[in-house]
Design a protein around this motif. Structure first.
Motif: not given
Length: 719
Positions: A335-359
């Motif tokens: 999504m980032e490579d396509l130049g699409i900027r995330p909103d609050e909901c996207t960021m919450a989902a991605v941060l949740s994935a980072c938390a689950g993976l410890g990234a």
């Protein structure tokens, strides 16, 4: 009365279609010396302000500033223009200027546009002030003002205030009812929405498609979709435009998808033929993802011709919620490579994935790139997601710093729960209790999740009396009836402290049957304290509940091995083999330069295998020189002692540590994530290795975090 010379200009003013034409008319007004006459200038202001472009609004402001005493019509025009623009806050500026003008005051045409501006802003206060002015100036709640107020309060989910306005309105029309029904849907209150719909019918107001869209939205949040089906039937009986109404069909589809009835959702989706909207695709993707069918959701996602941000967010969130964290982050990278900027909901989902993976490195990059300091402290959803990410990635101090940077007035129960849970995972029980007490001092009432978090904190820190008192207070003080999760925390708390008989009695006194989580907690404590008698009872219950789960057999076998009951331990292993049950594979991973590196026990497939092997030998030599003897008690295979030592030397967390030592700088913290509990040998070895290599080693296992530093572990050998 207008000067006679202005009359020929009026048709020109009325016929303007473009900015260029309006500029020409303005030039004629100036050439004829009428630039100080309010009427032609007010008409020009109206044209430019309502044009819908930023250029038009800017020009209308220039004209406005040339009028010494703007009248109410001009003020209303400017407020209206900015209420629909990118800058709704400027409508409030013109309103404030209007109030300070002599002989100028708002009227019923002022407030609807002003309230629309307030609804588009992110704060409630301006709209409440406008409402107070309506009362102050003595205006009746006519149709337009009443509807605007209801819409404003609905946007901010203040449905009680919206209901008061609704009841006090002199006139109510279809928009009034639709606004309130939609508001109840936004806050998940289908009961009042349905009652209002029935009241609407009694009042003789005929519903339209927007009524049913709002009703369907309200009932889509319920597990019981019977009423949703009835609404669907009512729609087909009373509206002739259903088949051609994409909005209505999408709402029906969304209701079925959110209710988990994907067969019915598919039927509606298929009937839309080539008229499928992006929202319809998103509903289907979300429905499959919510059921954990991420493969089906991804197939639909890949079939889309055009994807908006909502589609990307729904798919990323689906991966994250189903524990497919790597897939979520890979999709976000696309999504980032396509130049699409995330909103609050996207960021919450991605941060949740980072938390689950410890990234951690990706989470930190997202924090710095997309979430500014002020936005972070003001946006509780993102703050909570970041606190969770830093906690689960091993940076508990960063979580605490973020938490303390959020104004107390903005803190929510969810935010406190996230912080308490993070402290619990890191074994900081006293700090978790302090945060829990702070939540109470702010007048926030802890919920069921709060008690799971704080009881877990007590369990990981050995705070047995504090845990008992909190458990008692749940029902006595807060009226919260303990669920299985709370009993599980108490069994773990008592069991870790060696109170195994008390823990077993608590299980037998529960008002429901214990689940596998509770029995596993008891079995783990029995293994820790060598209580074979109760441990065998717990193991038998676990095997009855989950007969094919290999972890239960391994835990029982290890408990028997720890108490030197070798024959029984071997029989348990033999039973596993006879049933074809596999031991859950142990794996660990660590992050290096934004890439996750995975390791399986005894696996030698990594690209840096030779360097890792060399470091393992160095680690073994250093441990031996320090007088360390490997703990091979739980290696029950029929092999000699030297081979047993080799087995424990190649545990996945040791491979991950060797990789980290090879690739990181001197003094750099090494973070390792593990799917199972860290074994006794690795735990003892890591304490020594942290001192030998002068490193802090942070390990997140299936139970908690271990911070190894200077030969000690933060868990104080209590895990």
């Amino acid at each position: 009365m207008l000067p006679f010379e202005i009359s020929p200009l009026l048709p020109l003013l009325e016929s303007c279609k473009t900015i260029k034409q309006a500029f020409q008319v303005h030039a004629q007004i100036i050439l004829n010396g009428f630039q100080h006459h309010v009427f032609p200038i007010s008409r020009l202001i109206s044209f430019f302000a309502l044009l819908g472009s930023e250029e038009g609004l800017n020009y209308s402001q220039i004209l406005f500033c040339q009028i010494e005493h703007p009248n109410r019509f001009i003020y209303n025009t400017m407020i209206r223009g900015f209420s629909h623009s990118k800058f709704p806050e400027k409508a409030l500026v013109f309103y404030s200027s209007m109030l300070h003008q002599v002989n100028q005051s708002p009227n019923n045409f002022t407030f609807p546009f002003l309230l629309n501006s307030c609804a588009r802003l992110s704060t409630l206060k301006p709209g409440v002030q406008v409402h107070s002015h309506i009362i102050k100036f003595g205006f009746d709640l006519d149709l337009y003002v009443g509807n605007a107020l209801m819409h404003f309060y609905s946007v901010f989910k203040h449905l009680n205030d919206a209901q008061i306005v609704f009841e006090g309105s002199l006139v109510r029309d279809l928009v009034s009812y639709n606004t309130m029904i939609n508001g109840y849907g936004l806050v998940g209150r289908p009961g009042p929405a349905l009652r209002l719909f029935r009241k609407m019918q009694v009042s003789g107001v005929v519903p339209d498609e927007f009524t049913f869209v709002a009703l369907l939205s309200a009932f889509s949040s319920l597990d019981d979709c019977r009423i949703g089906k009835q609404i669907h039937g009512f729609v087909y009986r009373n509206l002739s435009c259903v088949d051609s109404n994409g909005l209505l069909k999408t709402a029906i589809l969304d209701m079925y998808a959110k209710s988990g009835l994907m067969d019915l959702a598919e039927r509606v989706f298929s009937s839309m033929a080539s008229n499928k909207s992006t929202a319809a695709w998103s509903s289907m993707i979300s429905g499959y993802a919510r059921r954990g069918e991420t493969a089906a959701a991804r197939r639909m996602f890949d079939q889309m011709d055009r994807r908006d941000l909502i589609c990307w967010t729904v798919m990323i969130s689906g991966y994250s919620q189903s524990g497919q964290y790597s897939e979520a982050l890979e999709l976000f990278a696309q999504m980032e490579d396509l130049g699409i900027r995330p909103d609050e909901c996207t960021m919450a989902a991605v941060l949740s994935a980072c938390a689950g993976l410890g990234a951690l490195s990706l989470g930190e990059r997202l924090h710095s790139r997309y979430i500014g300091g002020e936005l972070c402290s003001q946006n509780i959803i993102l703050s909570t997601a970041l606190i969770d990410m830093y906690s689960k990635s091993g940076k508990i101090n960063s979580s605490l710093n973020m938490f303390h940077g959020i104004p107390k007035g903005l803190r929510t129960v969810s935010l406190f729960n996230s912080m308490i849970s993070g402290l619990a995972q890191h074994g900081l029980g006293e700090s978790a209790l302090a945060v829990f007490r702070e939540m109470e001092s702010l007048g926030l009432r802890p919920d069921s999740v709060s008690f799971v978090a704080v009881l877990s904190a007590c369990s990981h820190s050995g705070l047995i009396e504090e845990g008992k008192e909190l458990f008692r207070s749940m029902l006595d003080v807060y009226g919260i009836r303990p669920h299985k999760e709370h009993y599980g925390c108490m069994v773990d708390l008592l069991g870790r402290d060696g109170c195994l008989d008390e823990a077993y009695d608590l299980i037998r006194s529960m008002p429901f049957e214990a689940n596998s989580v509770i029995w596993r907690a008891l079995l783990g404590s029995c293994k820790l304290h060598g209580n074979v008698k109760i441990g065998e009872v717990a193991a038998q219950k676990l095997i009855e509940l989950e007969p094919d789960h290999g972890a239960h057999y391994i835990l029982l076998s290890n408990m028997l091995a720890n108490t030197n009951k070798w024959e029984q331990a071997v029989r348990v292993r033999k039973l596993m083999e006879d049933k074809g049950i596999q031991k859950p594979p142990g794996w660990s991973y660590t992050e290096f330069q934004g890439t996750i590196h995975w390791f399986l026990a005894s696996d030698k497939s990594h690209l840096q295998d030779k360097r890792i092997e060399s470091m393992l030998q160095d680690m073994a030599m250093q441990l031996k020189s320090a007088g360390y003897v490997p703990n091979t008690v739980q290696v029950v295979f029929d092999i000699d002692e030297e081979e047993k030592e080799t087995v424990v030397s190649y545990h996945s967390e040791k491979l991950a540590l060797a990789f980290g030592l090879v690739n990181s700088s001197t003094g750099e913290t090494i973070r390792i994530m593990k799917n199972l509990r860290v074994c006794g040998d690795c735990h003892s070895a890591f304490k020594l290795l942290s001192k030998i290599y002068c490193r802090e080693i942070i390990v997140r296992d299936a139970s908690r975090f271990h911070h190894f530093k200077n030969g000690c572990c933060s868990c104080k050998d209590f895990w």
